[in-house]
Design a protein around this motif. Structure first.
Motif, PDB file in Angstrom:
ATOM      1  N   ALA A 194       1.663  -8.728  -5.519  1.00  0.00           N
ATOM      2  CA  ALA A 194       1.502  -6.891  -5.389  1.00  0.00           C
ATOM      3  C   ALA A 194       0.788  -6.888  -6.858  1.00  0.00           C
ATOM      4  O   ALA A 194       0.284  -7.638  -7.566  1.00  0.00           O
ATOM      5  N   PHE A 195       0.815  -5.599  -7.370  1.00  0.00           N
ATOM      6  CA  PHE A 195       0.296  -4.970  -8.380  1.00  0.00           C
ATOM      7  C   PHE A 195       1.201  -3.949  -9.026  1.00  0.00           C
ATOM      8  O   PHE A 195       1.905  -3.272  -8.240  1.00  0.00           O
ATOM      9  N   LYS A 196       1.058  -4.026 -10.305  1.00  0.00           N
ATOM     10  CA  LYS A 196       2.030  -3.261 -11.135  1.00  0.00           C
ATOM     11  C   LYS A 196       1.360  -2.463 -12.098  1.00  0.00           C
ATOM     12  O   LYS A 196       0.600  -3.153 -13.067  1.00  0.00           O
ATOM     13  N   PRO A 214      -3.099  -1.965  -3.771  1.00  0.00           N
ATOM     14  CA  PRO A 214      -3.449  -1.875  -5.068  1.00  0.00           C
ATOM     15  C   PRO A 214      -3.765  -0.267  -5.785  1.00  0.00           C
ATOM     16  O   PRO A 214      -3.099  -0.115  -6.870  1.00  0.00           O
ATOM     17  N   LEU A 215      -4.559   0.247  -5.033  1.00  0.00           N
ATOM     18  CA  LEU A 215      -4.690   1.529  -5.490  1.00  0.00           C
ATOM     19  C   LEU A 215      -3.291   2.709  -5.467  1.00  0.00           C
ATOM     20  O   LEU A 215      -3.334   3.593  -6.346  1.00  0.00           O
ATOM     21  N   ASP A 216      -2.481   2.267  -4.874  1.00  0.00           N
ATOM     22  CA  ASP A 216      -1.155   3.005  -5.108  1.00  0.00           C
ATOM     23  C   ASP A 216      -0.677   3.081  -6.600  1.00  0.00           C
ATOM     24  O   ASP A 216       0.309   3.996  -6.620  1.00  0.00           O
ATOM     25  N   VAL A 217      -0.904   2.111  -7.121  1.00  0.00           N
ATOM     26  CA  VAL A 217      -0.405   1.984  -8.503  1.00  0.00           C
ATOM     27  C   VAL A 217      -0.641   3.102  -9.489  1.00  0.00           C
ATOM     28  O   VAL A 217       0.133   3.353 -10.255  1.00  0.00           O
ATOM     29  N   ALA A 272      -7.275  -5.286   1.194  1.00  0.00           N
ATOM     30  CA  ALA A 272      -6.007  -5.088   1.446  1.00  0.00           C
ATOM     31  C   ALA A 272      -5.825  -4.140   2.689  1.00  0.00           C
ATOM     32  O   ALA A 272      -5.223  -4.301   3.796  1.00  0.00           O
ATOM     33  N   VAL A 273      -6.891  -2.853   2.686  1.00  0.00           N
ATOM     34  CA  VAL A 273      -6.761  -1.997   3.663  1.00  0.00           C
ATOM     35  C   VAL A 273      -7.392  -2.659   4.904  1.00  0.00           C
ATOM     36  O   VAL A 273      -6.626  -2.498   6.180  1.00  0.00           O
ATOM     37  N   TRP A 274      -8.358  -3.581   4.682  1.00  0.00           N
ATOM     38  CA  TRP A 274      -9.073  -3.963   5.952  1.00  0.00           C
ATOM     39  C   TRP A 274      -8.109  -5.159   6.735  1.00  0.00           C
ATOM     40  O   TRP A 274      -8.144  -5.164   7.884  1.00  0.00           O
TER      41      TRP A 274
END
Length: 296
Positions: free
Chosen positions: A3-5, A43-46, A98-100
């Motif tokens: 995940a990403f934080k 990732p870009l939701d961060v 991730a989207v792909w």
């Protein structure tokens, strides 16, 4: 789970001090917005939670993750390990991947076609549509329902929330209108567009465009001569170009520009906030010799 934080610049989050490479475990209840360590899977939701100007981002590893979701890909976990720092360009690249990957997962509800000029359409929630022939379209209207195409001139479109659209052929477009719904293309001259909040658009092909109009929605391109635009007046939105190309954004959002040589080697990557002064709104920019220039 990878995940990403996001963190404050000093690697704190809500008063808790983290260190890179360290593992932390929560003793109490684990639930979104009430207990545990929080991170995002896309990732870009961060940037919805930590704005680029005052924040740093890291890859993290989560264990014992709570099953519930809070609109976007945010999750809570009992255990977290803080990995390497990742910048905006790294987030964009990871998000494209991730989207792909998300639209290629198998489903029990799938409508599929393999012939040229053959269309696939679904209206139910969680139902997927896929085509592999040229000029074949895939469309879904239900929430969490995905549409994917692999042929040239083949389009994919979704209207439901959390529903993704992806294309791999040349001249093939992907579009979504629902919230948290992503659009991705990999073919030449293929466009990706989203209109819903927190919905991302990504392209990797030559001369392929990506555009978003929803709040907290990001757009990214990695192809040659590819253009990307974010029409959102919000600091949580990013328009990024990882290949040869130009980016434009509404007032308040960020643009990420990449400069490459003739062999596509990266020479420079820079991020700019559309402040209306140095960087004008809705104007396409590119990097030339390490300097910001209006695209010709």
């Amino acid at each position: 789970m990878k995940a990403f934080k996001g963190f404050n610049a000093d690697l704190t989050c809500r008063g808790f001090q983290y260190e890179e490479g360290k593992t932390y475990e929560h003793d109490g209840n684990v639930a979104l917005c009430s207990g545990g360590f929080h991170a995002v899977l896309l990732p870009l939701d961060v940037v919805n939670y930590y704005k680029p100007k005052d924040s740093v981002y890291h890859e993290v590893e989560l264990e014992d993750v709570a099953p519930s979701r809070d609109g976007d890909s945010k999750v809570a976990a009992r255990k977290i390990t803080v990995g390497a720092k990742i910048g905006i360009p790294g987030l964009v690249k990871a998000h494209v991947e991730a989207v792909w990957a998300s639209v290629k997962k198998p489903s029990e509800k799938v409508t599929a076609t393999t012939g040229d000029y053959a269309h696939a359409a679904t209206t139910g929630d969680y139902a997927h549509a896929a085509t592999t022939g040229d000029s074949a379209h895939a469309a879904t209207t239900g929430d969490s329902a995905h549409a994917a195409t692999t042929g040239d001139y083949a389009n994919a479109a979704t209207t439901g929330d959390y529903a993704h659209a992806a294309t791999t052929g040349d001249y093939a477009h992907a579009a979504t209108t629902g919230r948290y719904a992503h659009a991705a293309t990999t073919g030449r001259y293929a466009h990706a567009a989203t209109t819903g909040d927190s919905a991302h658009a990504a392209t990797t092909g030559r001369s392929a465009h990506a555009a978003t109009t929803g709040r907290y929605a990001n757009a990214a391109t990695t192809g040659y001569s590819a253009h990307v635009r974010s029409s959102v007046k919000d600091e949580g939105s990013i328009a990024a170009v990882l290949g040869h190309g130009a980016a434009a954004g509404a007032l308040g959002c960020w643009i990420v520009l990449t400069e490459r040589d003739d062999n596509l080697n990266i020479l420079d990557v820079q991020a700019f906030k559309v402040d209306g002064k140095k960087v004008k709104a809705n104007t396409f920019y590119q990097l030339v010799g390490g300097k910001l220039e209006v695209a010709s």
